[in-house]
Design an enzyme around this catalytic site. Structure first.
Site, PDB file in Angstrom:
ATOM      1  N   ARG A  34       0.824  -1.227   0.000  1.00 41.92           N
ATOM      2  CA  ARG A  34       0.000   0.000   0.000  1.00 41.92           C
ATOM      3  C   ARG A  34       0.855   1.274   0.000  1.00 41.92           C
ATOM      4  O   ARG A  34       0.417   2.324  -0.472  1.00 41.92           O
ATOM      5  CB  ARG A  34      -0.935  -0.021   1.224  1.00 41.92           C
ATOM      6  CG  ARG A  34      -1.980   1.105   1.229  1.00 41.92           C
ATOM      7  CD  ARG A  34      -3.008   0.847   2.313  1.00 41.92           C
ATOM      8  NE  ARG A  34      -4.087   1.814   2.357  1.00 41.92           N
ATOM      9  CZ  ARG A  34      -4.302   2.675   3.357  1.00 41.92           C
ATOM     10  NH1 ARG A  34      -3.498   2.679   4.407  1.00 41.92           N
ATOM     11  NH2 ARG A  34      -5.325   3.513   3.319  1.00 41.92           N
ATOM     12  N   ILE A  60      -7.553   7.393  -0.444  1.00 39.10           N
ATOM     13  CA  ILE A  60      -7.336   5.951  -0.615  1.00 39.10           C
ATOM     14  C   ILE A  60      -8.137   5.311   0.517  1.00 39.10           C
ATOM     15  O   ILE A  60      -8.057   5.735   1.670  1.00 39.10           O
ATOM     16  CB  ILE A  60      -5.828   5.584  -0.571  1.00 39.10           C
ATOM     17  CG1 ILE A  60      -5.614   4.062  -0.674  1.00 39.10           C
ATOM     18  CG2 ILE A  60      -5.122   6.134   0.659  1.00 39.10           C
ATOM     19  CD1 ILE A  60      -4.133   3.655  -0.829  1.00 39.10           C
ATOM     20  N   SER A  61      -8.938   4.303   0.187  1.00 32.75           N
ATOM     21  CA  SER A  61      -9.866   3.737   1.161  1.00 32.75           C
ATOM     22  C   SER A  61      -9.127   3.031   2.294  1.00 32.75           C
ATOM     23  O   SER A  61      -7.956   2.651   2.171  1.00 32.75           O
ATOM     24  CB  SER A  61     -10.797   2.740   0.469  1.00 32.75           C
ATOM     25  OG  SER A  61     -11.378   3.317  -0.672  1.00 32.75           O
ATOM     26  N   GLN A  62      -9.865   2.817   3.366  1.00 32.37           N
ATOM     27  CA  GLN A  62      -9.353   2.062   4.512  1.00 32.37           C
ATOM     28  C   GLN A  62      -9.088   0.614   4.085  1.00 32.37           C
ATOM     29  O   GLN A  62      -9.958  -0.009   3.457  1.00 32.37           O
ATOM     30  CB  GLN A  62     -10.430   2.115   5.589  1.00 32.37           C
ATOM     31  CG  GLN A  62     -10.058   1.479   6.883  1.00 32.37           C
ATOM     32  CD  GLN A  62     -11.157   1.670   7.924  1.00 32.37           C
ATOM     33  OE1 GLN A  62     -12.157   2.347   7.662  1.00 32.37           O
ATOM     34  NE2 GLN A  62     -10.984   1.081   9.077  1.00 32.37           N
TER      35      GLN A  62
END
Ligand code: SAH
Length: 214
Positions: A34, A60-62
């Site tokens: 990530r 950016i998503s969890q």
């Protein structure tokens, strides 16, 4: 994952305790670092289970939400997948390890360009990233076996329902853009038949029509 192995191992534990149990999804998330998708100030927090700011005022998503959405999508190696909302490209990279082919679209040209660079660096050659308004889907490539939308609409957009193959699955957040939304799984059961399952509350940036300025 590379970078900080201990922090990366903690992130995997956080995914499991959030309910991400599908071994293929966990394996894909272990393989995609990530940190490569978070630039600048927040890069040092890439292995925390939190959403983080990226360019163009997007996020950016969890990671646990990425894991749960990917799991709910039940992707098989034969699938052609459409993702609406490329953002950093992190979700698309994970999908690319699970699917045959991934199309991902974002309304910001600069986000698409940055994501393409990371896909190249990781040798992820089955992803096509395009600048487009994903609320209209991608008619040239339809139908899709799976569709994942990572921005919230009030209702499932009609063109996306129409571009889902019969037997196909779409996962998307629905609800008022400034409130908590519901993660929905839509299964197309026939020409006119759709089944809807409400999965959990989520919070996403809104799906906005038209292309962005950057
Ligand atoms: N999946 C991303 C996170 C996406 S954030 C990741 O893994 O990092 C949501 C993204 O949806 C934003 O980048 C935003 O620009 C995009 N978006 C919003 N409305 C859109 C639309 N109509 N078409 C395409 N992309 C859209």
């Amino acid at each position: 994952m590379t970078g900080d192995p201990q922090a990366a191992a903690r992130l995997l534990l956080a995914l499991r305790s959030a309910g991400v149990t599908d071994p293929r999804v966990l394996d894909a998330m272990e393989r995609i670092d990530r940190a490569l998708f978070v630039r600048g100030l927040f890069a040092s927090r890439a292995y925390e289970d939190v959403p983080l700011p990226i360019a163009c005022g997007q996020t950016i998503s969890q990671p646990s939400v990425v894991g749960l959405m990917t799991q709910a999508l039940s992707v098989s190696p034969r699938d052609k997948v459409l993702e609406v909302g490329t953002g950093s490209g992190y979700q698309a990279a994970i999908l690319s390890l699970l699917a045959r082919r991934v199309y991902t679209v974002d309304r910001y040209r600069s986000l698409v360009a940055a994501a393409r660079e990371v896909f190249e660096a990781l040798n992820l050659h089955n992803i096509t990233a395009l600048t487009a308004d994903g609320s209209h889907g991608l008619p040239d490539q339809a139908p899709f076996d799976r569709i994942l939308v990572t921005a919230a609409a009030e209702d499932p957009p009609g063109p996306l329902l129409a571009q889902l193959r019969i037997g196909g699955i779409m996962v998307l957040p629905v609800g008022q853009s400034d409130a908590v939304q519901t993660l929905l799984r839509v299964t197309r059961t026939g020409e006119r038949g759709f089944e809807y399952d409400e999965l959990r509350p989520v919070r996403f940036v809104p799906l906005v029509e038209g292309l962005g300025q950057d």
